[in-house]
Scaffold this motif. Structure first.
Motif, PDB file in Angstrom:
ATOM      1  N   ASP A  43       0.821  -1.217   0.000  1.00 51.05           N
ATOM      2  CA  ASP A  43       0.000   0.000   0.000  1.00 51.05           C
ATOM      3  C   ASP A  43       0.854   1.266   0.000  1.00 51.05           C
ATOM      4  O   ASP A  43       0.447   2.288  -0.552  1.00 51.05           O
ATOM      5  CB  ASP A  43      -0.943   0.017   1.202  1.00 51.05           C
ATOM      6  CG  ASP A  43      -2.066  -1.014   1.099  1.00 51.05           C
ATOM      7  OD1 ASP A  43      -2.244  -1.603   0.011  1.00 51.05           O
ATOM      8  OD2 ASP A  43      -2.742  -1.235   2.125  1.00 51.05           O
ATOM      9  N   GLU A  44       2.027   1.196   0.621  1.00 52.92           N
ATOM     10  CA  GLU A  44       2.931   2.351   0.657  1.00 52.92           C
ATOM     11  C   GLU A  44       3.794   2.460  -0.601  1.00 52.92           C
ATOM     12  O   GLU A  44       4.600   3.371  -0.720  1.00 52.92           O
ATOM     13  CB  GLU A  44       3.828   2.274   1.900  1.00 52.92           C
ATOM     14  CG  GLU A  44       3.087   2.559   3.186  1.00 52.92           C
ATOM     15  CD  GLU A  44       2.528   3.978   3.255  1.00 52.92           C
ATOM     16  OE1 GLU A  44       3.185   4.917   2.766  1.00 52.92           O
ATOM     17  OE2 GLU A  44       1.418   4.145   3.804  1.00 52.92           O
ATOM     18  N   GLY A  45       3.642   1.521  -1.518  1.00 48.37           N
ATOM     19  CA  GLY A  45       4.377   1.574  -2.780  1.00 48.37           C
ATOM     20  C   GLY A  45       5.836   1.188  -2.654  1.00 48.37           C
ATOM     21  O   GLY A  45       6.656   1.562  -3.505  1.00 48.37           O
ATOM     22  N   LEU A  46       6.177   0.409  -1.625  1.00 44.55           N
ATOM     23  CA  LEU A  46       7.574   0.022  -1.424  1.00 44.55           C
ATOM     24  C   LEU A  46       7.918  -1.313  -2.065  1.00 44.55           C
ATOM     25  O   LEU A  46       9.091  -1.603  -2.296  1.00 44.55           O
ATOM     26  CB  LEU A  46       7.902  -0.026   0.072  1.00 44.55           C
ATOM     27  CG  LEU A  46       7.711   1.285   0.828  1.00 44.55           C
ATOM     28  CD1 LEU A  46       8.070   1.110   2.291  1.00 44.55           C
ATOM     29  CD2 LEU A  46       8.510   2.403   0.200  1.00 44.55           C
ATOM     30  N   VAL A  47       6.898  -2.139  -2.322  1.00 39.64           N
ATOM     31  CA  VAL A  47       7.142  -3.440  -2.942  1.00 39.64           C
ATOM     32  C   VAL A  47       6.213  -3.645  -4.128  1.00 39.64           C
ATOM     33  O   VAL A  47       5.128  -3.070  -4.191  1.00 39.64           O
ATOM     34  CB  VAL A  47       6.959  -4.613  -1.943  1.00 39.64           C
ATOM     35  CG1 VAL A  47       7.963  -4.536  -0.806  1.00 39.64           C
ATOM     36  CG2 VAL A  47       5.551  -4.685  -1.412  1.00 39.64           C
ATOM     37  N   LEU A  48       6.680  -4.466  -5.048  1.00 38.20           N
ATOM     38  CA  LEU A  48       5.878  -4.909  -6.187  1.00 38.20           C
ATOM     39  C   LEU A  48       5.543  -6.372  -5.999  1.00 38.20           C
ATOM     40  O   LEU A  48       6.301  -7.100  -5.342  1.00 38.20           O
ATOM     41  CB  LEU A  48       6.670  -4.761  -7.486  1.00 38.20           C
ATOM     42  CG  LEU A  48       6.869  -3.372  -8.052  1.00 38.20           C
ATOM     43  CD1 LEU A  48       7.695  -3.450  -9.328  1.00 38.20           C
ATOM     44  CD2 LEU A  48       5.548  -2.698  -8.317  1.00 38.20           C
ATOM     45  N   THR A  49       4.443  -6.791  -6.582  1.00 38.18           N
ATOM     46  CA  THR A  49       4.078  -8.205  -6.539  1.00 38.18           C
ATOM     47  C   THR A  49       4.017  -8.759  -7.954  1.00 38.18           C
ATOM     48  O   THR A  49       3.759  -8.031  -8.912  1.00 38.18           O
ATOM     49  CB  THR A  49       2.712  -8.411  -5.857  1.00 38.18           C
ATOM     50  OG1 THR A  49       1.713  -7.699  -6.579  1.00 38.18           O
ATOM     51  CG2 THR A  49       2.740  -7.951  -4.416  1.00 38.18           C
ATOM     52  N   ARG A  50       4.301 -10.047  -8.026  1.00 42.46           N
ATOM     53  CA  ARG A  50       4.221 -10.773  -9.284  1.00 42.46           C
ATOM     54  C   ARG A  50       3.663 -12.146  -8.964  1.00 42.46           C
ATOM     55  O   ARG A  50       4.128 -12.809  -8.048  1.00 42.46           O
ATOM     56  CB  ARG A  50       5.620 -10.889  -9.900  1.00 42.46           C
ATOM     57  CG  ARG A  50       5.678 -11.683 -11.184  1.00 42.46           C
ATOM     58  CD  ARG A  50       7.100 -11.741 -11.722  1.00 42.46           C
ATOM     59  NE  ARG A  50       7.996 -12.516 -10.894  1.00 42.46           N
ATOM     60  CZ  ARG A  50       8.115 -13.848 -10.898  1.00 42.46           C
ATOM     61  NH1 ARG A  50       7.352 -14.575 -11.709  1.00 42.46           N
ATOM     62  NH2 ARG A  50       8.975 -14.465 -10.110  1.00 42.46           N
ATOM     63  N   ARG A  51       2.643 -12.539  -9.688  1.00 39.55           N
ATOM     64  CA  ARG A  51       2.017 -13.852  -9.454  1.00 39.55           C
ATOM     65  C   ARG A  51       2.553 -14.853 -10.471  1.00 39.55           C
ATOM     66  O   ARG A  51       2.678 -14.570 -11.662  1.00 39.55           O
ATOM     67  CB  ARG A  51       0.500 -13.749  -9.576  1.00 39.55           C
ATOM     68  CG  ARG A  51      -0.226 -15.048  -9.265  1.00 39.55           C
ATOM     69  CD  ARG A  51      -1.729 -14.875  -9.224  1.00 39.55           C
ATOM     70  NE  ARG A  51      -2.157 -14.086  -8.085  1.00 39.55           N
ATOM     71  CZ  ARG A  51      -2.307 -14.551  -6.851  1.00 39.55           C
ATOM     72  NH1 ARG A  51      -2.018 -15.810  -6.592  1.00 39.55           N
ATOM     73  NH2 ARG A  51      -2.735 -13.779  -5.890  1.00 39.55           N
TER      74      ARG A  51
END
Length: 103
Positions: free
Chosen positions: A67-75
């Protein structure tokens, strides 16, 4: 320190942004997660095993980081992979590591 003088509005904006990052980093679980992610992409199971953070807490803290934009996710199939996506956070993590972890 930069040679140019910042305008007060720019200073306030930068201070607010820095405070938001420091607030996120002030939680030990989130700090450990970002330290681990600074080494590369990991899925939830890998993070849980490496850090000993239980699943409910891990999910909650990863949500804050996302939510804070510090991490990205990839499925990938059933797995969700996380990676650090914040140059300012990466720089702070490097400094924290040098000061507290490389003894």
């Amino acid at each position: 320190m930069p040679a140019t003088k910042l305008d007060i509005d720019d200073m306030q904006s930068a201070a607010a942004e820095a405070c938001r990052l420091m607030k996120v980093l002030s939680n030990p679980d989130r700090l450990m997660l970002l330290c681990q992610l600074s080494q590369g992409e990991h899925n939830v199971g890998e993070l849980e095993a490496a850090l000993g953070i239980t699943q409910p807490t891990l999910s909650q803290q990863l949500t804050v980081l996302r939510d804070e934009g510090l991490v990205l996710t990839r499925r990938e199939g059933k797995h969700v992979f996380y990676s650090l996506d914040s140059p300012p956070a990466q720089a702070v993590i490097r400094t924290v590591y040098q000061q507290f972890c490389s003894r």
